[in-house]
Motif scaffolding. Structure first.
Motif, PDB file in Angstrom:
ATOM      1  N   ASN A 122      41.005 -39.401 -14.012  1.00  0.00           N
ATOM      2  CA  ASN A 122      41.106 -39.321 -12.993  1.00  0.00           C
ATOM      3  C   ASN A 122      42.016 -40.470 -11.254  1.00  0.00           C
ATOM      4  N   LEU A 123      40.627 -40.659 -11.203  1.00  0.00           N
ATOM      5  CA  LEU A 123      41.041 -41.386 -10.039  1.00  0.00           C
ATOM      6  C   LEU A 123      41.429 -42.469 -10.120  1.00  0.00           C
ATOM      7  N   ASN A 126      45.784 -41.214  -9.603  1.00  0.00           N
ATOM      8  CA  ASN A 126      45.557 -40.539  -8.838  1.00  0.00           C
ATOM      9  C   ASN A 126      46.687 -40.279  -7.963  1.00  0.00           C
ATOM     10  N   ALA A 127      47.202 -41.626  -7.962  1.00  0.00           N
ATOM     11  CA  ALA A 127      47.961 -41.447  -6.738  1.00  0.00           C
ATOM     12  C   ALA A 127      49.534 -41.357  -7.523  1.00  0.00           C
ATOM     13  N   SER A 128      49.312 -42.004  -9.369  1.00  0.00           N
ATOM     14  CA  SER A 128      50.649 -42.099  -9.638  1.00  0.00           C
ATOM     15  C   SER A 128      50.969 -42.186 -11.112  1.00  0.00           C
ATOM     16  N   GLY A 129      49.735 -40.996 -11.265  1.00  0.00           N
ATOM     17  CA  GLY A 129      49.862 -41.315 -13.203  1.00  0.00           C
ATOM     18  C   GLY A 129      50.266 -39.538 -13.369  1.00  0.00           C
ATOM     19  N   GLN A 130      51.097 -39.429 -14.912  1.00  0.00           N
ATOM     20  CA  GLN A 130      51.502 -38.164 -15.077  1.00  0.00           C
ATOM     21  C   GLN A 130      50.242 -37.116 -15.422  1.00  0.00           C
ATOM     22  N   PHE A 131      49.388 -37.729 -16.115  1.00  0.00           N
ATOM     23  CA  PHE A 131      48.175 -37.337 -17.177  1.00  0.00           C
ATOM     24  C   PHE A 131      48.841 -35.900 -17.744  1.00  0.00           C
ATOM     25  N   PRO A 132      50.073 -36.343 -19.063  1.00  0.00           N
ATOM     26  CA  PRO A 132      50.490 -35.733 -20.039  1.00  0.00           C
ATOM     27  C   PRO A 132      49.335 -34.628 -21.146  1.00  0.00           C
ATOM     28  N   GLY A 161      46.176 -34.146 -20.320  1.00  0.00           N
ATOM     29  CA  GLY A 161      45.023 -34.225 -19.141  1.00  0.00           C
ATOM     30  C   GLY A 161      44.732 -35.164 -18.016  1.00  0.00           C
ATOM     31  N   ALA A 162      43.776 -34.245 -17.455  1.00  0.00           N
ATOM     32  CA  ALA A 162      42.628 -35.613 -16.478  1.00  0.00           C
ATOM     33  C   ALA A 162      41.188 -34.836 -16.408  1.00  0.00           C
ATOM     34  N   ASN A 163      40.508 -36.303 -16.673  1.00  0.00           N
ATOM     35  CA  ASN A 163      39.215 -36.199 -16.418  1.00  0.00           C
ATOM     36  C   ASN A 163      38.740 -36.508 -14.886  1.00  0.00           C
ATOM     37  N   PHE A 164      38.051 -35.787 -14.336  1.00  0.00           N
ATOM     38  CA  PHE A 164      37.448 -35.637 -12.697  1.00  0.00           C
ATOM     39  C   PHE A 164      36.437 -35.924 -13.082  1.00  0.00           C
ATOM     40  N   ALA A 165      35.001 -35.798 -13.734  1.00  0.00           N
ATOM     41  CA  ALA A 165      33.974 -36.087 -13.878  1.00  0.00           C
ATOM     42  C   ALA A 165      33.253 -37.670 -13.705  1.00  0.00           C
ATOM     43  N   VAL A 166      32.024 -37.533 -13.159  1.00  0.00           N
ATOM     44  CA  VAL A 166      31.698 -38.357 -12.365  1.00  0.00           C
ATOM     45  C   VAL A 166      30.445 -38.618 -12.495  1.00  0.00           C
ATOM     46  N   LEU A 167      29.953 -39.579 -12.841  1.00  0.00           N
ATOM     47  CA  LEU A 167      27.988 -40.070 -12.899  1.00  0.00           C
ATOM     48  C   LEU A 167      27.379 -39.689 -11.729  1.00  0.00           C
ATOM     49  N   GLY A 168      26.559 -38.863 -12.484  1.00  0.00           N
ATOM     50  CA  GLY A 168      25.547 -37.943 -10.937  1.00  0.00           C
ATOM     51  C   GLY A 168      25.858 -36.975 -10.254  1.00  0.00           C
ATOM     52  N   ALA A 169      27.090 -36.001 -10.637  1.00  0.00           N
ATOM     53  CA  ALA A 169      27.185 -35.248  -9.612  1.00  0.00           C
ATOM     54  C   ALA A 169      27.054 -34.051  -9.868  1.00  0.00           C
TER      55      ALA A 169
END
Length: 289
Positions: free
Chosen positions: A100-101, A104-110, A112-120
């Motif tokens: 996602n990141l 995150n400001a302009s993508g339309q992600f038709p 889907g999007a992945n919000f996962a981050v290492l160490g979360a």
């Protein structure tokens, strides 16, 4: 999770085989009923958010051997090839889900999007500060939900549009939670006190899962914890000369029992939510077994 290599055979290879068998033989893989996947979690499914966050700073995840066996170059995955979310997407006949990141400001992600981050982690750093435990990654589950909410407000403004988008999506919860325990044990914190973390971690997962269901999500996959007693980090750090400390697989019995305790609490909570939201489908993904 942290930087555990996805090639570790005692955990990942059989788990991926089981996962793909489940997906490719399920109605989900055949019906084409999901237009997108939206996922939250840690390094097991991070597809590039962490390397975006570090910016121009050096990182081993930007270099070989990461990415070398499938993409032929580093992609921000903590692996030499694909990660779990890639296999889910391919089994469901969707393009690979982007992080996602970076957009995150302009993508339309038709798709889907992945919000996962290492160490979360599931719990925020403020909770661990109260427990006198210092954690560094700030992008806990609540932060990822903030990113998710921001994206929905931008690409699907209004309750109706958001509900329609989520009804067409498969929501993936991780893996999330193991990083909480691994960080605690790796800092040599009390094992008995760690048991108090389990309801807190499960409550965090449950809280955000319920928000998604209230927003209109219809299908969510919630993985349980891996057998953390099989991780090379723990096998090295907590090496024992007592045979009774190991199970038949050569894994540390206490830590696997701890993971099972988490899984039992999570399983009961998912069943509770399933009864509360009978129109949704909550899939308990048994990564442990």
């Amino acid at each position: 999770m942290g930087s555990f290599n996805c090639q570790h055979p005692s955990v990942t290879t059989p788990m991926l085989s089981l996962l793909l068998t489940f997906l490719l033989n399920s109605h989900m893989a055949l019906c084409g009923c999901y237009k997108r996947i939206c996922s939250l979690g840690d390094s097991f499914i991070d597809t590039g958010n962490y390397v975006h966050l570090v910016g121009n700073s050096s990182s081993k995840y930007k270099e070989a051997p990461y990415g070398m066996t499938f993409f032929k170059h580093a992609t921000g995955r903590m692996c030499d090839g694909r990660v779990l979310i890639d296999f889910y997407a391919q089994a469901l006949k969707l393009p690979l889900i982007p992080p996602n990141l970076p957009e995150n400001a302009s993508g339309q992600f038709p798709h889907g999007a992945n919000f996962a981050v290492l160490g979360a982690m599931a719990l925020p750093p403020s909770i661990y500060k109260e427990l006198n435990h210092s954690v560094s990654p700030p992008w806990c589950l609540a932060v990822q939900y903030g990113w998710f909410d921001h994206l929905l407000q931008r690409i699907a403004p209004g309750d109706g549009a958001r509900r329609r988008l989520l009804e067409e999506s498969l929501i993936m919860f991780g893996e999330i939670g193991s990083s909480d325990y691994i960080s605690w044990f790796n800092a040599d914190k009390s094992r008995e006190e760690a048991k108090d973390l389990i309801p807190m971690v499960v409550t965090a997962i449950s809280t955000f899962l319920e928000w998604i269901l209230q927003w209109g999500a219809k299908v969510a996959v919630i993985p349980n914890s891996f057998p953390i007693g099989c991780l090379p980090l723990f096998l090295n750090k907590f090496h024992s000369h007592e045979l009774k400390d190991y199970d038949e697989h050569g894994c540390l019995r206490w830590f696997n029992d701890f993971a099972l305790a988490h899984n039992n609490v999570l399983f009961r909570e998912i069943n509770r939510l399933q009864e509360q939201y009978p129109d949704a489908k909550l899939i308990y993904a048994d990564y442990y077994n």
